[in-house]
Write a protein that holds these residues in place. Structure first.
Motif, PDB file in Angstrom:
ATOM      1  N   PHE A 130       0.817  -1.220   0.000  1.00 19.29           N
ATOM      2  CA  PHE A 130       0.000   0.000   0.000  1.00 19.29           C
ATOM      3  C   PHE A 130       0.852   1.273   0.000  1.00 19.29           C
ATOM      4  CE2 PHE A 130      -3.103  -2.841   2.469  1.00 19.29           C
ATOM      5  CZ  PHE A 130      -3.663  -3.307   1.294  1.00 19.29           C
ATOM      6  N   TYR A 131       1.818   1.338   0.909  1.00 18.92           N
ATOM      7  CA  TYR A 131       2.629   2.557   1.010  1.00 18.92           C
ATOM      8  C   TYR A 131       3.447   2.811  -0.257  1.00 18.92           C
ATOM      9  CZ  TYR A 131       5.765   6.081   2.950  1.00 18.92           C
ATOM     10  OH  TYR A 131       6.479   7.232   3.171  1.00 18.92           O
ATOM     11  N   PRO A 132       4.158   1.804  -0.804  1.00 21.35           N
ATOM     12  CA  PRO A 132       4.865   2.059  -2.067  1.00 21.35           C
ATOM     13  C   PRO A 132       3.931   2.468  -3.200  1.00 21.35           C
ATOM     14  CG  PRO A 132       5.692   0.060  -1.041  1.00 21.35           C
ATOM     15  CD  PRO A 132       4.484   0.469  -0.264  1.00 21.35           C
ATOM     16  N   ALA A 133       2.752   1.837  -3.266  1.00 22.37           N
ATOM     17  CA  ALA A 133       1.807   2.193  -4.332  1.00 22.37           C
ATOM     18  C   ALA A 133       1.347   3.639  -4.194  1.00 22.37           C
ATOM     19  CB  ALA A 133       0.606   1.246  -4.294  1.00 22.37           C
ATOM     20  N   LEU A 134       1.045   4.046  -2.971  1.00 20.38           N
ATOM     21  CA  LEU A 134       0.628   5.432  -2.750  1.00 20.38           C
ATOM     22  C   LEU A 134       1.776   6.403  -3.003  1.00 20.38           C
ATOM     23  CD1 LEU A 134      -1.532   4.948   0.468  1.00 20.38           C
ATOM     24  CD2 LEU A 134      -2.358   5.809  -1.725  1.00 20.38           C
ATOM     25  N   PHE A 135       2.974   6.008  -2.608  1.00 14.29           N
ATOM     26  CA  PHE A 135       4.135   6.878  -2.802  1.00 14.29           C
ATOM     27  C   PHE A 135       4.406   7.091  -4.289  1.00 14.29           C
ATOM     28  CE2 PHE A 135       8.551   8.156  -2.883  1.00 14.29           C
ATOM     29  CZ  PHE A 135       8.669   8.972  -1.773  1.00 14.29           C
ATOM     30  N   ILE A 136       4.351   6.016  -5.057  1.00 11.88           N
ATOM     31  CA  ILE A 136       4.575   6.126  -6.501  1.00 11.88           C
ATOM     32  C   ILE A 136       3.463   6.955  -7.144  1.00 11.88           C
ATOM     33  CG2 ILE A 136       4.656   4.816  -8.657  1.00 11.88           C
ATOM     34  CD1 ILE A 136       5.969   2.535  -7.023  1.00 11.88           C
ATOM     35  N   SER A 137       2.225   6.706  -6.730  1.00 13.52           N
ATOM     36  CA  SER A 137       1.103   7.480  -7.277  1.00 13.52           C
ATOM     37  C   SER A 137       1.251   8.957  -6.949  1.00 13.52           C
ATOM     38  CB  SER A 137      -0.220   6.951  -6.710  1.00 13.52           C
ATOM     39  OG  SER A 137      -0.398   5.591  -7.017  1.00 13.52           O
ATOM     40  N   GLY A 138       1.618   9.246  -5.696  1.00 12.56           N
ATOM     41  CA  GLY A 138       1.809  10.638  -5.301  1.00 12.56           C
ATOM     42  C   GLY A 138       2.922  11.312  -6.080  1.00 12.56           C
ATOM     43  N   THR A 139       3.994  10.562  -6.340  1.00 12.04           N
ATOM     44  CA  THR A 139       5.110  11.109  -7.116  1.00 12.04           C
ATOM     45  C   THR A 139       4.665  11.477  -8.528  1.00 12.04           C
ATOM     46  OG1 THR A 139       6.661   9.740  -5.861  1.00 12.04           O
ATOM     47  CG2 THR A 139       7.444  10.657  -7.941  1.00 12.04           C
ATOM     48  N   ILE A 140       3.943  10.566  -9.157  1.00  9.89           N
ATOM     49  CA  ILE A 140       3.476  10.806 -10.529  1.00  9.89           C
ATOM     50  C   ILE A 140       2.547  12.016 -10.574  1.00  9.89           C
ATOM     51  CG2 ILE A 140       2.081   9.852 -12.407  1.00  9.89           C
ATOM     52  CD1 ILE A 140       3.122   7.067 -11.551  1.00  9.89           C
ATOM     53  N   VAL A 141       1.610  12.072  -9.633  1.00  5.31           N
ATOM     54  CA  VAL A 141       0.637  13.172  -9.636  1.00  5.31           C
ATOM     55  C   VAL A 141       1.316  14.497  -9.303  1.00  5.31           C
ATOM     56  CG1 VAL A 141      -1.457  14.067  -8.539  1.00  5.31           C
ATOM     57  CG2 VAL A 141      -1.286  11.643  -9.090  1.00  5.31           C
ATOM     58  N   LEU A 142       2.275  14.484  -8.362  1.00  3.87           N
ATOM     59  CA  LEU A 142       2.976  15.723  -8.008  1.00  3.87           C
ATOM     60  C   LEU A 142       3.724  16.294  -9.207  1.00  3.87           C
ATOM     61  CD1 LEU A 142       4.036  17.837  -5.986  1.00  3.87           C
ATOM     62  CD2 LEU A 142       5.881  16.238  -5.418  1.00  3.87           C
ATOM     63  N   TYR A 143       4.467  15.439  -9.909  1.00  2.26           N
ATOM     64  CA  TYR A 143       5.218  15.930 -11.063  1.00  2.26           C
ATOM     65  C   TYR A 143       4.283  16.336 -12.199  1.00  2.26           C
ATOM     66  CZ  TYR A 143       9.616  14.586  -8.912  1.00  2.26           C
ATOM     67  OH  TYR A 143      10.691  14.511  -8.072  1.00  2.26           O
ATOM     68  N   ALA A 144       3.191  15.601 -12.358  1.00  2.00           N
ATOM     69  CA  ALA A 144       2.206  15.998 -13.373  1.00  2.00           C
ATOM     70  C   ALA A 144       1.592  17.349 -13.013  1.00  2.00           C
ATOM     71  CB  ALA A 144       1.121  14.929 -13.486  1.00  2.00           C
ATOM     72  N   TYR A 145       1.306  17.543 -11.743  1.00  2.00           N
ATOM     73  CA  TYR A 145       0.732  18.811 -11.270  1.00  2.00           C
ATOM     74  C   TYR A 145       1.694  19.966 -11.522  1.00  2.00           C
ATOM     75  CZ  TYR A 145      -1.311  22.137  -7.908  1.00  2.00           C
ATOM     76  OH  TYR A 145      -1.861  23.247  -7.309  1.00  2.00           O
ATOM     77  N   PHE A 146       2.969  19.734 -11.262  1.00  2.00           N
ATOM     78  CA  PHE A 146       3.960  20.799 -11.414  1.00  2.00           C
ATOM     79  C   PHE A 146       4.239  21.114 -12.886  1.00  2.00           C
ATOM     80  CE2 PHE A 146       8.532  22.023 -11.654  1.00  2.00           C
ATOM     81  CZ  PHE A 146       8.409  23.277 -11.083  1.00  2.00           C
TER      82      PHE A 146
END
Length: 567
Positions: A130-146
């Protein structure tokens, strides 16, 4: 820092996480001995740094997306620029969160392999899935957002804001998830008639996560992270204000510091209440936690907490005072005389009421609510008024009085020593060491700050703010506010960990190492200060890298609409 460099750092951090989970399954691993610091302090340093970076990364997106939405709604480019600049710093510190997280896993495995193996096995799905999946998802969304900031403007701005909301949801779920194992170490499962080991063997993953202190910790960290993000935003604004070359930039960064501190103060006002809720649930879980924290080995830590919170509220209100001085027409704004009267009376009336009707007796509210609401409900009918500056000066005085009440102990004996007659507070003054006195002091700090906020809001509506004309000392106040916030987080993080006494996980996994003792406040304070300085240095470097003049010039049009004189 380029995209490939950030990606490489994140990939290494994820490798460390997965490698740590795999390494934890290896049998018969002997612990490593850290020289100079010791094993426990080494873990503490890395864990606290990870917590600080994580607090900013989880808290900043909340007001970033709110700022972006406000900018879109009000058509005010300042909010959009604030959101973008904070996001730039967040992207860099996100990498540091990943690095310190991976380092934390390795240090924990090296120093406490048996406990780490046992603990990861208890939450294997959390740490491995769960934590790695959320971390990877958050990374992708953060960079997409930026990286979609420039592309998704105008009609596409709505979808960019939605992407920011998605980022916040992922961050929130991540925090809730990881708070499960964190709170479990303090309040594992407990039931009448069953041993902790038998109960643990029969428990599901959800039972372990949703322990007694899980939700209070979530609430405390939500407002704590938002406040922390606001204070760091104020720190960023202070740095940039000091280095600004033009009046337009000074006006913008003055405004940015004001907004950051405003958000931080709003969240800080909830901190005492969510903190009390967390302490209440922990004491309800095991009452021995209460005396251990408040009257025994950790009592001096709470004395220090009182000093730091008093300084925090004093600095908050001092910044408000300096902000007031740059508002034209502030001298014309007045407030009902009931406001300073209630400020002065509140701590003493509240002490008397709560000594008679202790919480949660509703009779206490019957006395206190009318007193607190009187300036706002009855004040308009009383013609006698005082100036805004008089109200703030009296507020300063009551903050000092309240903090003095907070810091007054039952006696002045050393921790763990017998309280002999010669060091006890005289009987006529012993009420100052009671819990009602501490709660009264806490509520007074909040009340004074709320009154000053309402007063300041009234001033800026009736006067004209001269953005960029604030006293230069205010920037140092913003820096001090950030330092106090970071330092206090480190202090209370130590308390939350040390309250487990000689356990890794309370009542389940004992700590039998030679370092299983409660350190002195002096020892802890030195390390907390060192951690704070390291974090300060990294954040300062991130600000320089992300917002150096060459990059800010390219966005000058976004800041140009900021007027020097504005309502």
């Amino acid at each position: 820092m380029k995209l490939w460099q950030r990606s490489l750092i994140l990939a290494c951090a994820m490798l460390a996480l997965f490698g740590g989970v795999a390494y934890a399954q290896a049998p018969g691993v002997s612990p490593v001995e850290f020289r100079y610091t010791g094993n426990r302090t080494a873990v503490w340093i890395v864990a606290q740094l990870h917590t600080l970076f994580g607090a900013f990364v989880l808290g900043a997106p909340i007001f970033v997306v709110i700022s972006e939405w406000l900018g879109h709604w009000k058509q005010d480019p300042r909010y959009d620029r604030l959101a973008r600049e904070v996001t730039k710093v967040t992207v860099i510190l996100f990498s540091m969160t990943a690095v310190t997280g991976g380092l934390f896993i390795f240090v924990l495995l090296a120093t406490y392999p048996q406990f780490t193996t046992w603990f990861i096995n208890q939450f294997y799905l959390v740490f491995a899935v769960f934590y790695p999946a959320l971390f990877i998802s958050g990374t992708i969304v953060l960079y997409a957002y930026f990286y979609t900031w420039d592309g998704w403007k105008g009609e596409k701005k709505g979808r960019h804001i939605v992407l920011g909301v998605l980022l916040n949801l992922i961050c929130m779920v991540t925090m809730f998830l990881i708070n499960g194992p964190t709170s479990f170490m303090n309040t594992p499962l407990k039931a009448e008639g069953m041993s902790p080991q038998d109960l643990l063997a029969a428990a599901s993953l959800w039972d372990k996560i949703a322990n007694q202190s899980w939700m209070p910790l979530n609430l405390h960290r939500i407002d704590g992270n938002v406040a922390f993000g606001g204070f760091i935003t104020g720190l960023i604004a202070a740095y940039m204000y000091m280095g600004a070359k033009t009046q337009e930039d000074r006006a913008y960064y003055d405004w940015m510091g004001f907004v950051g501190s405003l958000i931080a103060v709003g969240a800080t006002l909830f901190q005492p209440f969510t903190g009390l809720l967390l302490a209440y649930e922990m004491c309800d879980y095991d009452f021995s936690f209460c005396p251990y924290m408040m009257a025994d080995q950790l009592s001096m830590f709470f004395e220090m907490q009182g000093a730091m919170i008093g300084l925090l509220f004093l600095a908050i209100n001092y910044y408000g005072w300096l902000s007031l001085k740059r508002v034209e027409g502030a001298e014309k704004v007045r407030m009902t005389v009931l406001a300073p009267i209630v400020m002065v009376a509140l701590p003493f009336v509240m002490m008397a009421v709560m000594n008679t009707y202790w919480i949660p007796d509703p009779k206490s509210l019957a006395f206190l609510l009318p007193l607190v609401l009187a300036p706002f409900l009855i004040g308009r009918f009383i013609p006698l008024t005082v100036s805004a500056r008089t109200v703030i000066k009296i507020g300063f005085l009551m903050i000092i009085v309240s903090d003095a009440i907070w810091l007054t102990p039952h006696g002045f004996a050393a921790t763990g020593a017998n309280m002999v007659a010669g060091v006890e507070i005289p009987s006529d003054w012993e009420f100052l060491g009671s819990m009602p006195a501490k709660l009264s002091a806490m509520f007074t700090l909040v009340f004074v700050t709320v009154v000053n906020y309402i007063l300041y809001n009234r001033v800026i509506k009736q006067g004209t703010i001269l953005w960029g004309k604030i006293d230069f000392a205010s920037q140092f106040v913003l820096i001090v506010l950030a330092f106090i916030s970071i330092w206090t987080m480190g202090l209370m993080g130590a308390v939350r960990s040390l309250v487990k006494k000689y356990y890794h996980t309370y009542s389940l996994m004992p700590d039998l190492s030679s370092e299983s003792f409660t350190p002195t406040l002096s020892y802890s304070a030195w390390w907390i200060t060192g951690i704070t300085v390291i974090f300060f240095a990294v954040v300062s470097l991130a600000v320089i890298v992300a917002l150096r003049p060459s990059s800010s010039k390219s966005h000058a049009p976004e800041g140009s609409p900021v007027p020097v004189r504005a309502k």
